[in-house]
Scaffold this active site. Structure first.
Site, PDB file in Angstrom:
ATOM      1  N   GLY A   5       6.539 -21.387  20.768  1.00 53.57           N
ATOM      2  CA  GLY A   5       5.381 -21.526  19.901  1.00 53.57           C
ATOM      3  C   GLY A   5       5.714 -21.875  18.468  1.00 53.57           C
ATOM      4  O   GLY A   5       6.702 -22.552  18.183  1.00 53.57           O
ATOM      5  N   CYS A   6       4.881 -21.379  17.564  1.00 51.00           N
ATOM      6  CA  CYS A   6       4.886 -21.809  16.171  1.00 51.00           C
ATOM      7  C   CYS A   6       6.200 -21.599  15.428  1.00 51.00           C
ATOM      8  O   CYS A   6       6.510 -22.345  14.515  1.00 51.00           O
ATOM      9  CB  CYS A   6       3.769 -21.094  15.423  1.00 51.00           C
ATOM     10  N   PHE A   7       6.962 -20.613  15.758  1.00 51.32           N
ATOM     11  CA  PHE A   7       8.157 -20.341  14.966  1.00 51.32           C
ATOM     12  C   PHE A   7       9.400 -21.087  15.445  1.00 51.32           C
ATOM     13  O   PHE A   7      10.461 -20.989  14.854  1.00 51.32           O
ATOM     14  CB  PHE A   7       8.427 -18.830  14.905  1.00 51.32           C
ATOM     15  N   THR A   8       9.267 -21.905  16.482  1.00 49.08           N
ATOM     16  CA  THR A   8      10.414 -22.578  17.067  1.00 49.08           C
ATOM     17  C   THR A   8      11.143 -23.474  16.076  1.00 49.08           C
ATOM     18  O   THR A   8      12.375 -23.513  16.064  1.00 49.08           O
ATOM     19  CB  THR A   8      10.000 -23.398  18.303  1.00 49.08           C
ATOM     20  N   PHE A 150       6.310 -17.835  12.458  1.00 46.76           N
ATOM     21  CA  PHE A 150       5.869 -16.643  13.167  1.00 46.76           C
ATOM     22  C   PHE A 150       5.808 -16.930  14.655  1.00 46.76           C
ATOM     23  O   PHE A 150       5.305 -17.966  15.067  1.00 46.76           O
ATOM     24  CB  PHE A 150       4.495 -16.199  12.661  1.00 46.76           C
TER      25      PHE A 150
END
Length: 167
Positions: A5-8, A150
Site C-alpha cells: 500500500g501507501c508506504f511502499t 504510512f
C-alpha cells in the site's frame, strides 16, 4: 515488495538507500505501480464506501533511480536521502508545516491517492514547482524535509530529505 500500500515507496527508498550506500557505484531502480481498477465495483446504495474508495484512489505508476556518491559530471541528483528508518525522527516537528505540504496537497487534488507512487509524484511536483518559481533548491527552497509513508497496521516509514541546488 507487493501488497504494502501507501508506504511502499518510502520503504523502497529506505532499502534502496542502504543497497546503494553499501555497494559503491550501484544504482537502484524503484518502480511503483498501483492498479485500483482491479478492485473497482459498481456503486450501490447499500455500500457507499465503494463509491468513496473509487473516488479517492487511482491507478498510477512512477519510477526513480537511487544511488550514492553521485558523479555530478554525468548525473543530476535531485534529493539526498539523509536518513531513513521506521520511526519518528526526533525534533522533526517542523518537517510537515503548511508550506511543505503544498506539493502533497496539489498531487492529491489532481490525482487522488495513488498509493505508493504518490511519494514520487509529490517529489516531482516539488522539483517542477521549484524550477518554475526560481527557488534555490529542488525542495521549493525549503530544507530539510520529512517524507512519511504510512502502511498496514501502524507502520511508518520516515525519511529525512535535503534538497539539491537547482541549476
Amino acid at each position: 515488495m507487493y501488497q504494502q500500500g501507501c508506504f511502499t515507496a518510502a520503504q523502497a527508498l529506505r532499502l534502496s538507500k542502504d543497497l546503494a550506500e553499501n555497494n559503491p557505484g550501484a544504482r537502484v531502480l524503484i518502480v511503483c505501480s498501483e492498479n485500483m481498477t482491479v478492485c473497482f465495483r459498481a456503486p450501490s446504495e447499500t455500500h457507499l464506501d465503494i463509491l468513496v474508495g473509487s473516488a479517492i484512489f487511482s491507478d498510477s505508476a512512477a519510477a526513480v533511480i537511487v544511488g550514492a556518491d553521485p558523479d555530478t559530471a554525468t548525473e543530476r541528483p535531485l534529493f539526498q536521502l539523509v536518513s531513513a528508518e521506521q520511526c519518528i525522527v526526533p525534533d522533526s516537528d517542523g518537517g510537515i508545516t503548511k508550506d511543505k505540504l503544498r506539493a502533497t496537497r496539489h498531487v492529491l487534488t489532481e490525482y487522488g491517492n495513488m498509493w505508493s507512487p504518490s511519494v514520487f509524484f509529490v517529489l516531482d511536483e516539488m522539483r517542477r514547482r521549484s524550477a518554475k518559481e526560481g527557488k534555490a533548491t529542488t525542495g521549493e527552497g525549503l530544507d530539510p524535509g520529512v517524507l512519511f509513508g504510512f502502511g498496514p497496521g501502524v507502520t511508518i516509514e520516515t525519511i529525512v530529505l535535503r534538497s539539491f541546488a537547482t541549476d
